[in-house]
Design an enzyme around this catalytic site. Structure first.
Site, short mmCIF file in Angstrom:
data_model
loop_
_atom_site.label_atom_id
_atom_site.label_comp_id
_atom_site.label_asym_id
_atom_site.label_seq_id
_atom_site.Cartn_x
_atom_site.Cartn_y
_atom_site.Cartn_z
N ASN A 11 51.11 44.98 35.91
CA ASN A 11 49.80 45.26 35.75
C ASN A 11 48.75 45.04 36.28
OD1 ASN A 11 47.09 46.53 34.53
ND2 ASN A 11 47.38 45.03 32.45
N TRP A 12 47.83 45.68 37.05
CA TRP A 12 46.88 45.00 38.17
C TRP A 12 45.29 44.63 37.79
CZ3 TRP A 12 48.15 47.50 43.34
CH2 TRP A 12 48.58 46.77 43.81
N LYS A 13 45.43 44.98 36.40
CA LYS A 13 43.94 45.43 36.25
C LYS A 13 42.70 45.58 36.76
CE LYS A 13 45.97 42.22 32.31
NZ LYS A 13 46.05 40.55 32.21
N HIS A 97 47.21 48.36 25.47
CA HIS A 97 46.25 46.31 26.06
C HIS A 97 45.29 46.13 25.38
CE1 HIS A 97 45.77 43.45 28.66
NE2 HIS A 97 47.22 43.56 29.15
N GLU A 169 52.77 41.37 23.64
CA GLU A 169 51.92 41.11 24.66
C GLU A 169 51.59 39.95 23.38
OE1 GLU A 169 51.41 42.02 29.03
OE2 GLU A 169 49.63 43.45 27.46
N GLY A 175 47.22 35.96 30.28
CA GLY A 175 46.28 35.05 31.09
C GLY A 175 45.94 33.72 31.48
N SER A 214 51.78 35.39 31.37
CA SER A 214 52.03 35.00 31.91
C SER A 214 53.59 34.80 32.16
CB SER A 214 51.73 33.43 31.08
OG SER A 214 50.32 33.39 30.59
N GLY A 235 50.95 40.50 34.62
CA GLY A 235 49.69 40.56 35.11
C GLY A 235 49.10 39.79 36.28
N GLY A 236 49.20 38.78 36.26
CA GLY A 236 48.45 37.81 37.85
C GLY A 236 49.76 38.00 38.77
P1 13P Z 1 49.47 37.60 32.80
O1 13P Z 1 50.78 37.90 32.97
O2 13P Z 1 47.92 37.50 34.03
O3 13P Z 1 49.52 36.55 31.80
O4 13P Z 1 48.51 39.27 32.08
C1 13P Z 1 49.61 39.62 31.53
C2 13P Z 1 49.12 41.34 30.69
O5 13P Z 1 48.19 41.86 30.17
C3 13P Z 1 50.10 41.94 31.68
O6 13P Z 1 49.61 43.34 31.03
#
Ligand code: 13P
Length: 254
Positions: A11-13, A97, A169, A175, A214, A235-236
């Site tokens: 998920n690149w947001k 999300h 999640e 994050g 994370s 995410g990250g």
């Molecule tokens: P992180 O991996 O950056 O914690 O984000 C998780 C997330 O929200 C994936 O949708």
């Protein structure tokens, strides 16, 4: 040993321009070429979807959107519908999300409508659920998950429940660099699967439950080894092709 295929989704947001997305996919494709036992998806921003679909065509990388509206079309400024996503061959969509629930006021009832619309359109949905730190401290994790899972899936026909991936999640892990302990992730996944089983034990055996929050190449293997965790929503770490490929490799059964 479960027969569910692992799914690793990035998920690149709100990250990456089209040019950055192109450069990422060119780097990623050779790195994941051999990961045949794993399903993988990249979820870029709307603006990069079409380019990513074109660049990933013929590869094993699927492309998912990060949100959609439940209506086919209408006076909904700034929104995107399922037919707009399927027209450009998008494969699936993240729904509910926690960032959209918190920042954009999304409700379980609205997410349920989106989930049904996504399945109707042939999109693979990933339903996101998870408790906040305060809810966990108050002992309300199960109450929150029960609410989000039952309401989110309320409009999905029983025989299609297995087509939904559910991403657990915990908000406190997103994050923050604080990943859930494997026992916490497994316990939540078992609880979520039991909620699906209360509607259909057969579908509960099919439904894929992902962990998100994370996830890194370092901690992925211990999470993905858990009996009821069938993948990850990253995410990250998904912004870096090498890190994402390492997580995909951790999901491949030995
Ligand atoms: P992180 O991996 O950056 O914690 O984000 C998780 C997330 O929200 C994936 O949708």
């Amino acid at each position: 040993m479960s027969t569910r295929r692992p799914l690793i989704a990035g998920n690149w947001k709100m990250h990456k321009t089209v040019a950055e997305a192109e450069s990422f996919i060119q780097q990623l494709l050779p790195l994941v070429y051999a990961a045949e036992a794993v399903d993988l998806a990249i979820c870029p921003p709307f603006t990069a979807l079409a380019a990513m679909v074109d660049s990933a065509r013929g590869s094993r990388v699927q492309v998912f959107a990060q949100n959609m509206h439940q209506a086919q079309a209408g006076a909904f400024t700034g929104e995107i519908s399922a037919p707009m996503l399927t027209e450009i061959d998008v494969d699936g969509v993240i729904l509910g999300h926690s960032e959209r629930r918190e920042l954009c006021g999304e409700s379980d009832r609205g997410i349920a409508l989106k989930l049904a619309a996504a399945l109707d359109a042939g999109l693979e949905p990933i339903l996101c659920v998870g408790e906040s730190e305060a809810e966990r401290e108050r002992g309300e994790t199960e109450r929150k998950l029960r609410h989000q899972v039952q309401e989110g899936l309320a409009k999905v026909e029983t025989e299609r429940l297995g087509e939904v991936a559910i991403a657990y999640e915990p908000i406190w892990a997103i994050g923050t660099g604080t990943v859930a302990e494997p026992e916490q992730a497994q316990e939540a996944a078992v609880f979520i699967r039991a909620l699906v089983a209360s509607r259909s034990p057969e579908q509960a055996g099919r439904v894929r439950i992902l962990y998100g929050g994370s996830v890194t190449p370092e901690n992925a293997a211990s999470l993905l080894a858990l009996a009821d965790i069938d993948g990850a929503l990253v995410g990250g770490a998904s912004l870096d092709a090498r890190a994402f490929a390492a997580i995909v490799a951790a999901a491949a059964p030995a």
